[in-house]
Design a protein around this motif. Structure first.
Motif, PDB file in Angstrom:
ATOM      1  N   MET A 234      30.431  32.499  24.656  1.00  0.00           N
ATOM      2  CA  MET A 234      30.813  33.513  25.634  1.00  0.00           C
ATOM      3  C   MET A 234      30.121  34.836  25.305  1.00  0.00           C
ATOM      4  N   PRO A 235      29.315  35.380  26.227  1.00  0.00           N
ATOM      5  CA  PRO A 235      28.647  36.665  25.950  1.00  0.00           C
ATOM      6  C   PRO A 235      29.661  37.785  25.712  1.00  0.00           C
ATOM      7  N   PHE A 236      29.308  38.722  24.831  1.00  0.00           N
ATOM      8  CA  PHE A 236      30.242  39.802  24.501  1.00  0.00           C
ATOM      9  C   PHE A 236      30.513  40.686  25.715  1.00  0.00           C
ATOM     10  N   TRP A 237      29.507  40.927  26.545  1.00  0.00           N
ATOM     11  CA  TRP A 237      29.716  41.826  27.678  1.00  0.00           C
ATOM     12  C   TRP A 237      30.735  41.238  28.664  1.00  0.00           C
ATOM     13  N   VAL A 238      30.805  39.903  28.720  1.00  0.00           N
ATOM     14  CA  VAL A 238      31.803  39.266  29.581  1.00  0.00           C
ATOM     15  C   VAL A 238      33.201  39.516  29.019  1.00  0.00           C
ATOM     16  N   LYS A 239      33.378  39.324  27.704  1.00  0.00           N
ATOM     17  CA  LYS A 239      34.668  39.598  27.071  1.00  0.00           C
ATOM     18  C   LYS A 239      35.078  41.052  27.301  1.00  0.00           C
ATOM     19  N   PHE A 240      34.150  41.968  27.061  1.00  0.00           N
ATOM     20  CA  PHE A 240      34.476  43.396  27.143  1.00  0.00           C
ATOM     21  C   PHE A 240      34.857  43.798  28.568  1.00  0.00           C
ATOM     22  N   SER A 241      34.052  43.394  29.552  1.00  0.00           N
ATOM     23  CA  SER A 241      34.319  43.812  30.934  1.00  0.00           C
ATOM     24  C   SER A 241      35.634  43.221  31.445  1.00  0.00           C
ATOM     25  N   CYS A 242      35.933  41.976  31.081  1.00  0.00           N
ATOM     26  CA  CYS A 242      37.199  41.368  31.515  1.00  0.00           C
ATOM     27  C   CYS A 242      38.390  42.039  30.842  1.00  0.00           C
ATOM     28  N   ALA A 243      38.237  42.378  29.569  1.00  0.00           N
ATOM     29  CA  ALA A 243      39.321  43.064  28.855  1.00  0.00           C
ATOM     30  C   ALA A 243      39.625  44.418  29.491  1.00  0.00           C
ATOM     31  N   VAL A 244      38.584  45.164  29.830  1.00  0.00           N
ATOM     32  CA  VAL A 244      38.768  46.485  30.440  1.00  0.00           C
ATOM     33  C   VAL A 244      39.383  46.356  31.833  1.00  0.00           C
ATOM     34  N   ALA A 245      38.916  45.388  32.623  1.00  0.00           N
ATOM     35  CA  ALA A 245      39.414  45.227  33.995  1.00  0.00           C
ATOM     36  C   ALA A 245      40.902  44.894  34.011  1.00  0.00           C
ATOM     37  N   ILE A 246      41.332  43.962  33.158  1.00  0.00           N
ATOM     38  CA  ILE A 246      42.754  43.589  33.172  1.00  0.00           C
ATOM     39  C   ILE A 246      43.616  44.717  32.613  1.00  0.00           C
ATOM     40  N   ALA A 247      43.067  45.484  31.660  1.00  0.00           N
ATOM     41  CA  ALA A 247      43.818  46.611  31.108  1.00  0.00           C
ATOM     42  C   ALA A 247      44.006  47.709  32.157  1.00  0.00           C
ATOM     43  N   LEU A 248      42.957  47.992  32.929  1.00  0.00           N
ATOM     44  CA  LEU A 248      43.064  49.005  33.985  1.00  0.00           C
ATOM     45  C   LEU A 248      44.064  48.570  35.056  1.00  0.00           C
ATOM     46  N   GLY A 249      44.024  47.293  35.428  1.00  0.00           N
ATOM     47  CA  GLY A 249      44.981  46.795  36.402  1.00  0.00           C
ATOM     48  C   GLY A 249      46.411  46.877  35.896  1.00  0.00           C
ATOM     49  N   THR A 250      46.589  46.559  34.628  1.00  0.00           N
ATOM     50  CA  THR A 250      47.926  46.641  34.022  1.00  0.00           C
ATOM     51  C   THR A 250      48.442  48.073  34.040  1.00  0.00           C
ATOM     52  N   TYR A 251      47.566  49.015  33.749  1.00  0.00           N
ATOM     53  CA  TYR A 251      47.979  50.420  33.709  1.00  0.00           C
ATOM     54  C   TYR A 251      48.391  50.917  35.098  1.00  0.00           C
ATOM     55  N   LEU A 252      47.815  50.315  36.154  1.00  0.00           N
ATOM     56  CA  LEU A 252      48.183  50.720  37.512  1.00  0.00           C
ATOM     57  C   LEU A 252      49.660  50.459  37.794  1.00  0.00           C
ATOM     58  N   GLY A 253      50.219  49.428  37.163  1.00  0.00           N
ATOM     59  CA  GLY A 253      51.676  49.274  37.243  1.00  0.00           C
ATOM     60  C   GLY A 253      52.185  48.019  37.909  1.00  0.00           C
ATOM     61  N   GLY A 254      51.789  47.746  39.139  1.00  0.00           N
ATOM     62  CA  GLY A 254      52.370  46.606  39.842  1.00  0.00           C
ATOM     63  C   GLY A 254      53.864  46.747  40.019  1.00  0.00           C
ATOM     64  N   TRP A 255      54.306  47.921  40.459  1.00  0.00           N
ATOM     65  CA  TRP A 255      55.731  48.269  40.467  1.00  0.00           C
ATOM     66  C   TRP A 255      56.571  47.357  41.347  1.00  0.00           C
ATOM     67  N   ARG A 256      56.002  46.801  42.393  1.00  0.00           N
ATOM     68  CA  ARG A 256      56.784  45.977  43.314  1.00  0.00           C
ATOM     69  C   ARG A 256      57.293  44.717  42.602  1.00  0.00           C
ATOM     70  N   ILE A 257      56.452  44.114  41.778  1.00  0.00           N
ATOM     71  CA  ILE A 257      56.859  42.910  41.063  1.00  0.00           C
ATOM     72  C   ILE A 257      57.734  43.266  39.867  1.00  0.00           C
ATOM     73  N   ILE A 258      57.463  44.386  39.224  1.00  0.00           N
ATOM     74  CA  ILE A 258      58.330  44.852  38.131  1.00  0.00           C
ATOM     75  C   ILE A 258      59.755  45.031  38.642  1.00  0.00           C
ATOM     76  N   ARG A 259      59.893  45.563  39.838  1.00  0.00           N
ATOM     77  CA  ARG A 259      61.239  45.777  40.407  1.00  0.00           C
ATOM     78  C   ARG A 259      61.952  44.442  40.634  1.00  0.00           C
ATOM     79  N   THR A 260      61.255  43.454  41.176  1.00  0.00           N
ATOM     80  CA  THR A 260      61.884  42.160  41.428  1.00  0.00           C
ATOM     81  C   THR A 260      62.326  41.498  40.127  1.00  0.00           C
ATOM     82  N   LEU A 261      61.461  41.503  39.124  1.00  0.00           N
ATOM     83  CA  LEU A 261      61.792  40.848  37.862  1.00  0.00           C
ATOM     84  C   LEU A 261      62.854  41.626  37.078  1.00  0.00           C
TER      85      LEU A 261
END
Length: 402
Positions: A220-247
């Motif tokens: 697995m190329p390192f740039w693939v690991k890095f870009s995927c790690a950053v993308a999921i972290a940014l999405g997580t930081y956004l919150g997803g409050w609608r699903i957090i409320r349900t759970l």
């Protein structure tokens, strides 16, 4: 720049967009209970979860290998045809993620991705285009077992916690469990990074193999690991409050002992699955654990209606995403080449914008995510009185004098 390279770039961008939606769609799996009990402030919780998702993405690549080589039959296709399958599958996964987020349903991002890939592969290559042994053994069977096992583990864990600590004063016990929740929620976030970020790594790996940039046996190329790690972290930081409320508020009213037991159960199961390369749905695990924590508490009120809606969403995730993936492949294939990919990408952007605009009619964010559950996703809004309902201002003794 060749047309095939442009298609590859579009596929990589779309994959990272899926990774981003996976992040905010699944934040609640780790942090919903901690937010609901007040162990962590909402914005602190998502920031902590994002950081640990980023770290977890670098810890293993076993799940990425399963996604890259265990869903689409690489011996049946390659080149531009495989790129188109990957692209259409990603579009199916993204649209299902956004639709379930809009309705506050914690469905599986993993199964949305697999469904999209399976549908596109079936439309393109027929039944032999899918690695059925891998899909059944590492996707479908774990999907059926994960919520049941998680619920059982959390039920036993919650019951045990209540029994062991029943002599401890409530105030002392509550404070201790809130601290424990922070640790267990952090572990779930780390586990989520080791499992979910790798699914996108596997998809990008597939695209690179299709383009000929790497071989199927390459690391697995390192740039693939890095870009995927950053993308999921940014999405997580956004919150997803609608699903957090349900759970956090819709399934069961959660107290700190339940929260810690649920999160500990989820972390143990997700980390075990990552070790064995099983692309488990963290949503199924977390929801099963929360449900089990309610069953393990004598006075808990489990809202079975909400649980039923979740179960229906789980059942239709794979076929629904597969249908969208197949339709997207058909549209792109019908137009052909780069223009077909561009048209499908434009459709994806338009539908994504439409769902975002629709979500703003009932906004949920850090300020109202823990409001009392009244059977609806959005908290009740305080009505603004009409002008005629507003009492007139009192007159002063001098009013009316000349």
């Amino acid at each position: 720049m060749t047309a095939e390279l442009v298609v590859l770039l579009v596929v990589v961008v779309t994959a990272l967009a899926f990774d981003f939606t996976n992040g905010f769609h699944d934040t609640g799996n780790a942090m919903a209970t901690s937010i609901a009990t007040g162990a962590l402030k909402p914005k602190v919780a998502v920031a902590l979860s994002a950081s640990l998702n980023l770290i977890g993405a670098f810890l293993s690549v076993e799940v990425a290998a399963t996604v890259a080589k265990g869903v689409v039959n690489l011996d049946s296709t390659g080149g531009e045809a495989l790129l188109l399958i990957v692209f259409a599958g990603l579009v199916g996964g993204i649209l299902w993620n956004l639709a379930t987020w809009l309705f506050g349903l914690p469905s599986s991002s993993s199964h949305a991705l697999f469904g999209g890939l399976i549908g596109a592969a079936l439309a393109s290559l027929g039944i032999n285009g899918v690695v059925w042994d891998g899909v059944i053994g590492k996707v479908i069977i774990p999907a059926l077992l994960a919520p049941v096992v998680a619920a059982l583990v959390a039920t036993v864990g919650t019951w045990s916690v209540h029994r062991i600590t029943r002599a401890v004063p409530d105030e002392t016990r509550g404070h201790g469990f809130r601290i424990g929740q922070i640790g267990s929620a952090s572990l779930v976030s780390l586990a989520h990074g080791t499992n979910d970020a790798q699914k996108t790594m596997g998809v990008i790996f597939l695209a690179l193999v299709a383009h000929g940039s790497i071989t199927a046996d390459a690391e697995m190329p390192f740039w693939v690991k890095f870009s995927c790690a950053v993308a999921i972290a940014l999405g997580t930081y956004l919150g997803g409050w609608r699903i957090i409320r349900t759970l956090g508020k819709g399934l069961v009213e959660i107290a700190p002992p339940q929260g810690m037991a649920a999160e500990s159960s989820s972390a143990a199961i997700i980390l075990t699955s990552s070790h064995f390369g099983l692309p488990l749905s963290t949503t199924h695990v977390a929801t099963g654990s929360i449900l089990g924590s309610g069953l393990g508490t004598r006075s808990a009120n489990v809202r079975w209606g909400v649980a039923g809606r979740m179960a229906v969403a789980w059942l239709i995730t794979l076929p629904s995403a597969a249908l969208v993936g197949a339709l997207c492949w058909g549209l792109a294939h019908l137009i052909g080449g780069l223009p077909g990919v561009v048209v499908v990408f434009a459709v994806l952007c338009a539908l994504s914008l439409l769902m975002y605009v629709r979500s703003r009619r009932q906004p949920i964010d850090a300020s109202n995510v823990t409001a009392e559950w009244d059977g609806k996703l959005a908290p009740a809004q305080t009505p603004v009185p009409a002008p005629e309902d507003v009492p007139a201002a009192p007159t002063t003794p001098t009013e009316g004098r000349k």
